[in-house]
Design a protein around this motif. Structure first.
Motif, PDB file in Angstrom:
ATOM      1  N   LEU C   9       0.828  -1.202   0.000  1.00  0.00           N
ATOM      2  CA  LEU C   9       0.000   0.000   0.000  1.00  0.00           C
ATOM      3  C   LEU C   9       0.862   1.251   0.000  1.00  0.00           C
ATOM      4  O   LEU C   9       0.558   2.234  -0.678  1.00  0.00           O
ATOM      5  N   ASP C  10       1.943   1.204   0.788  1.00  0.00           N
ATOM      6  CA  ASP C  10       2.860   2.315   0.901  1.00  0.00           C
ATOM      7  C   ASP C  10       3.423   2.670  -0.477  1.00  0.00           C
ATOM      8  O   ASP C  10       3.405   3.836  -0.890  1.00  0.00           O
ATOM      9  N   LEU C  11       3.890   1.676  -1.178  1.00  0.00           N
ATOM     10  CA  LEU C  11       4.455   1.909  -2.510  1.00  0.00           C
ATOM     11  C   LEU C  11       3.379   2.402  -3.462  1.00  0.00           C
ATOM     12  O   LEU C  11       3.641   3.265  -4.309  1.00  0.00           O
ATOM     13  N   ALA C  12       2.163   1.882  -3.322  1.00  0.00           N
ATOM     14  CA  ALA C  12       1.061   2.352  -4.172  1.00  0.00           C
ATOM     15  C   ALA C  12       0.780   3.829  -3.909  1.00  0.00           C
ATOM     16  O   ALA C  12       0.602   4.626  -4.838  1.00  0.00           O
ATOM     17  N   GLY C  13       0.758   4.205  -2.624  1.00  0.00           N
ATOM     18  CA  GLY C  13       0.545   5.597  -2.266  1.00  0.00           C
ATOM     19  C   GLY C  13       1.630   6.497  -2.834  1.00  0.00           C
ATOM     20  O   GLY C  13       1.360   7.569  -3.389  1.00  0.00           O
ATOM     21  N   ILE C  14       2.870   6.061  -2.698  1.00  0.00           N
ATOM     22  CA  ILE C  14       4.000   6.823  -3.239  1.00  0.00           C
ATOM     23  C   ILE C  14       3.862   6.979  -4.747  1.00  0.00           C
ATOM     24  O   ILE C  14       4.095   8.059  -5.308  1.00  0.00           O
ATOM     25  N   PHE C  15       3.471   5.901  -5.394  1.00  0.00           N
ATOM     26  CA  PHE C  15       3.326   5.928  -6.851  1.00  0.00           C
ATOM     27  C   PHE C  15       2.283   6.971  -7.271  1.00  0.00           C
ATOM     28  O   PHE C  15       2.515   7.771  -8.187  1.00  0.00           O
ATOM     29  N   VAL C  16       1.145   6.982  -6.596  1.00  0.00           N
ATOM     30  CA  VAL C  16       0.068   7.905  -6.985  1.00  0.00           C
ATOM     31  C   VAL C  16       0.440   9.359  -6.683  1.00  0.00           C
ATOM     32  O   VAL C  16       0.156  10.257  -7.471  1.00  0.00           O
ATOM     33  N   PHE C  17       1.082   9.585  -5.549  1.00  0.00           N
ATOM     34  CA  PHE C  17       1.559  10.937  -5.255  1.00  0.00           C
ATOM     35  C   PHE C  17       2.528  11.388  -6.359  1.00  0.00           C
ATOM     36  O   PHE C  17       2.501  12.540  -6.797  1.00  0.00           O
ATOM     37  N   ALA C  18       3.377  10.472  -6.809  1.00  0.00           N
ATOM     38  CA  ALA C  18       4.347  10.807  -7.863  1.00  0.00           C
ATOM     39  C   ALA C  18       3.631  11.142  -9.166  1.00  0.00           C
ATOM     40  O   ALA C  18       4.057  12.042  -9.907  1.00  0.00           O
ATOM     41  N   VAL C  88      -7.970   9.624 -16.878  1.00  0.00           N
ATOM     42  CA  VAL C  88      -8.412   8.830 -15.718  1.00  0.00           C
ATOM     43  C   VAL C  88      -8.164   9.578 -14.409  1.00  0.00           C
ATOM     44  O   VAL C  88      -7.995   8.961 -13.345  1.00  0.00           O
ATOM     45  N   LEU C  89      -8.173  10.901 -14.467  1.00  0.00           N
ATOM     46  CA  LEU C  89      -7.879  11.723 -13.294  1.00  0.00           C
ATOM     47  C   LEU C  89      -8.770  11.411 -12.086  1.00  0.00           C
ATOM     48  O   LEU C  89      -8.276  11.383 -10.950  1.00  0.00           O
ATOM     49  N   PRO C  90     -10.073  11.175 -12.294  1.00  0.00           N
ATOM     50  CA  PRO C  90     -10.891  10.814 -11.120  1.00  0.00           C
ATOM     51  C   PRO C  90     -10.344   9.598 -10.383  1.00  0.00           C
ATOM     52  O   PRO C  90     -10.330   9.567  -9.139  1.00  0.00           O
ATOM     53  N   ALA C  91      -9.846   8.631 -11.122  1.00  0.00           N
ATOM     54  CA  ALA C  91      -9.251   7.459 -10.477  1.00  0.00           C
ATOM     55  C   ALA C  91      -7.966   7.848  -9.758  1.00  0.00           C
ATOM     56  O   ALA C  91      -7.694   7.388  -8.641  1.00  0.00           O
ATOM     57  N   VAL C  92      -7.180   8.719 -10.408  1.00  0.00           N
ATOM     58  CA  VAL C  92      -5.949   9.177  -9.763  1.00  0.00           C
ATOM     59  C   VAL C  92      -6.264   9.873  -8.452  1.00  0.00           C
ATOM     60  O   VAL C  92      -5.605   9.640  -7.429  1.00  0.00           O
ATOM     61  N   LEU C  94      -8.787   9.396  -6.563  1.00  0.00           N
ATOM     62  CA  LEU C  94      -9.210   8.396  -5.599  1.00  0.00           C
ATOM     63  C   LEU C  94      -7.995   7.734  -4.944  1.00  0.00           C
ATOM     64  O   LEU C  94      -7.943   7.555  -3.717  1.00  0.00           O
ATOM     65  N   PHE C  95      -7.023   7.386  -5.780  1.00  0.00           N
ATOM     66  CA  PHE C  95      -5.811   6.791  -5.221  1.00  0.00           C
ATOM     67  C   PHE C  95      -5.049   7.802  -4.364  1.00  0.00           C
ATOM     68  O   PHE C  95      -4.457   7.454  -3.340  1.00  0.00           O
ATOM     69  N   ASP C  96      -5.073   9.057  -4.797  1.00  0.00           N
ATOM     70  CA  ASP C  96      -4.419  10.097  -3.999  1.00  0.00           C
ATOM     71  C   ASP C  96      -5.048  10.179  -2.616  1.00  0.00           C
ATOM     72  O   ASP C  96      -4.342  10.319  -1.611  1.00  0.00           O
ATOM     73  N   ALA C  97      -6.372  10.076  -2.566  1.00  0.00           N
ATOM     74  CA  ALA C  97      -7.058  10.076  -1.271  1.00  0.00           C
ATOM     75  C   ALA C  97      -6.627   8.878  -0.436  1.00  0.00           C
ATOM     76  O   ALA C  97      -6.484   8.973   0.793  1.00  0.00           O
ATOM     77  N   ALA C  98      -6.404   7.739  -1.105  1.00  0.00           N
ATOM     78  CA  ALA C  98      -5.935   6.555  -0.385  1.00  0.00           C
ATOM     79  C   ALA C  98      -4.537   6.799   0.181  1.00  0.00           C
ATOM     80  O   ALA C  98      -4.232   6.431   1.326  1.00  0.00           O
ATOM     81  N   GLY C  99      -3.667   7.422  -0.630  1.00  0.00           N
ATOM     82  CA  GLY C  99      -2.319   7.746  -0.157  1.00  0.00           C
ATOM     83  C   GLY C  99      -2.372   8.695   1.029  1.00  0.00           C
ATOM     84  O   GLY C  99      -1.655   8.526   2.022  1.00  0.00           O
ATOM     85  N   PHE C 186      -9.508   8.570   4.326  1.00  0.00           N
ATOM     86  CA  PHE C 186      -9.820   8.362   2.907  1.00  0.00           C
ATOM     87  C   PHE C 186     -11.296   8.651   2.634  1.00  0.00           C
ATOM     88  O   PHE C 186     -11.640   9.372   1.685  1.00  0.00           O
ATOM     89  N   SER C 187     -12.171   8.113   3.487  1.00  0.00           N
ATOM     90  CA  SER C 187     -13.610   8.259   3.250  1.00  0.00           C
ATOM     91  C   SER C 187     -14.039   9.722   3.344  1.00  0.00           C
ATOM     92  O   SER C 187     -14.814  10.216   2.515  1.00  0.00           O
ATOM     93  N   ILE C 188     -13.556  10.420   4.374  1.00  0.00           N
ATOM     94  CA  ILE C 188     -13.906  11.838   4.531  1.00  0.00           C
ATOM     95  C   ILE C 188     -13.426  12.629   3.316  1.00  0.00           C
ATOM     96  O   ILE C 188     -14.151  13.475   2.774  1.00  0.00           O
ATOM     97  N   ARG C 189     -12.208  12.324   2.872  1.00  0.00           N
ATOM     98  CA  ARG C 189     -11.662  13.022   1.707  1.00  0.00           C
ATOM     99  C   ARG C 189     -12.543  12.789   0.475  1.00  0.00           C
ATOM    100  O   ARG C 189     -12.860  13.728  -0.270  1.00  0.00           O
ATOM    101  N   VAL C 190     -12.951  11.543   0.267  1.00  0.00           N
ATOM    102  CA  VAL C 190     -13.764  11.222  -0.910  1.00  0.00           C
ATOM    103  C   VAL C 190     -15.138  11.877  -0.806  1.00  0.00           C
ATOM    104  O   VAL C 190     -15.644  12.474  -1.775  1.00  0.00           O
ATOM    105  N   LEU C 191     -15.741  11.814   0.391  1.00  0.00           N
ATOM    106  CA  LEU C 191     -17.037  12.458   0.592  1.00  0.00           C
ATOM    107  C   LEU C 191     -16.936  13.961   0.336  1.00  0.00           C
ATOM    108  O   LEU C 191     -17.832  14.565  -0.271  1.00  0.00           O
TER     109      LEU C 191
END
Lengths: 207, 207, 207
Positions: C9-18, C88-92, C94-99, C186-191
């Motif tokens: 997850l950590d690497l995924a978060g880093i990837f999306v922030f990048a 696909v920015l909306p997906a990005v 979403l992942f940013d919120a996860a990060g 994450f949820s608050i950010r998405v809401l």
């Protein structure tokens, strides 16, 4: 080349980086405080960032007298004689390329000596070489030149740093390797200026 | 003045620096997040930079409750009553000068106590005093005021820091020296505001 | 969730922030150097600041291979396919919120583990989550988005960080707490994105 040879080159590199900081202060019409701050930060910023990251505190800039005084002398020079300094700008750029070569090599070496991996040492070598200029531009209120101007500046530093790390992996030691890597980065930088070599922009972004 | 006197002054200085950060946030039309961030960074940034350089980690700002809460209170104050705060701006500037005086003195002292040379300790004393304001302006998207506006701001801090370092070299200790240096820097700063004293620009740069 | 789950997850978060850093570089028309620098700084900057403050040097970013390589892969992706990424920015986002959720939780946890107080650990958790984005914007020559755009970005991170600190105070341990806090932020950010929730401006500042 002995350690005192490196030390003299080191101070020369710091001095020339400080000159570039002082000239930025003239361009932005800063006062004497801005000039001294930009000269010091441009000259020492890269090394300070590197030392904070590897945990070598206080950073060399805060233990060596010459590191603080050389930028101060550069600031005085630019303060009184900036028209003359601007006239010899090609020479300043040549010395700046020498500083770039030297700092990418010695920065990488220091990171390796502190036990960082080759990849991270290369990264810190580049930070040592270009970090001060990035801070100079951030303090001057502009996007760091190295991020957009498409000159080969960070890339020669990356090459020089990689040579130092590769030599260490091959167990080649000695000042000759460092000097060779510095000269290589310097030469590529000078060739790039002469021939106007350009870094690419992201695909599809027009010029 | 005992240690608790210094502590109270310290918190007062932090509070006033935070007010200046909060007012910058109002000017830039930032939201509540920007206001809190600018208040905290303006108040604590200089000391954090100093502590990172001398290796005193976590920095005091991350071990003291009061250091974080004082800027928060300042942010709340400015958030709800910034028109009133702006009306007493001359008083805010007077307190800011007091913070400047205090931080250049205590910053130099801390660096000396960590074994740095007099020159480097003076440097860090000035960083303690002006570093937060520089970070505030960088975060606000403008060239740091202290670099160009020709007011005497960094120079009084330099003077106060030098007095502390000189006193230490003469083996004069005690809170009286620190207090005296702080008052000196404060006084010069206030006199400079009153009389509109100016720092010079590089030779030949027109006004 | 085991440690390797967090690592992935950590690497995924880093990837999306990048990716967000790389897209900023496209918007500002930077070159390949600017793109790599922004990708790395956006992804790693918050964690580096946290590690410098708590004294965990070299920072994790300078000891882990994946931390440096993930942003590099993101930079290559954005360099060649940024039109597709933008689509696909909306997906990005979403992942940013996860990060954001993940980093505020793990950052707070690391600070607590290094003995910082709950308040300071929460502060560092937020720095971990939003610090990289602030540095990205400063390097792009603009006021950090998080300081003015009135989106709920820092506040969900603050909430997630507070939950981690509160759980520790109640002696609740285990990966479940961290995961729960991350999911909450994450949820608050998405809401907030869905419903356009806004942070307040200082009283009396018009929209």
């Amino acid at each position: 080349m002995g350690p005192s040879g490196f030390e003299a080159l080191d101070l020369a590199g710091i001095f020339v980086f400080a000159v570039s900081g002082g000239l930025a202060a003239v361009n932005k019409r800063l006062d004497v405080v801005g000039m001294v701050v930009l000269a010091e930060i441009t000259a020492l910023g890269g090394g300070i960032l590197r030392d904070l990251v590897i945990g070598d505190v206080p950073p060399t800039a805060f233990t060596s007298l010459g590191y603080v005084l050389a930028p101060l002398v550069a600031a005085v020079l630019v303060f009184f004689w900036h028209p003359q300094v601007t006239r010899v700008l090609p020479a300043v750029q040549l010395f700046d390329a020498a500083g770039l070569g030297l700092f990418c090599a010695t920065g990488t070496l220091k990171a390796l000596d502190h036990g960082l991996s080759p990849l991270h040492s290369v990264l810190l070598g580049v930070v040592t070489a270009v970090g001060g200029g990035i801070l100079r531009d951030m303090l001057s209120g502009q996007i760091p030149t190295v991020l957009y101007d498409r000159q080969l500046y960070a890339l020669p530093a990356l090459l020089g740093a990689s040579v130092v790390a590769a030599a260490r992996a091959l167990e080649l030691h000695g000042a000759g390797v460092t000097a060779g890597a510095a000269v290589l980065a310097f030469s590529i930088r000078v060739l790039a200026m002469r021939h106007g070599w350009r870094t690419p922009r992201p695909r599809g972004v027009p010029d």
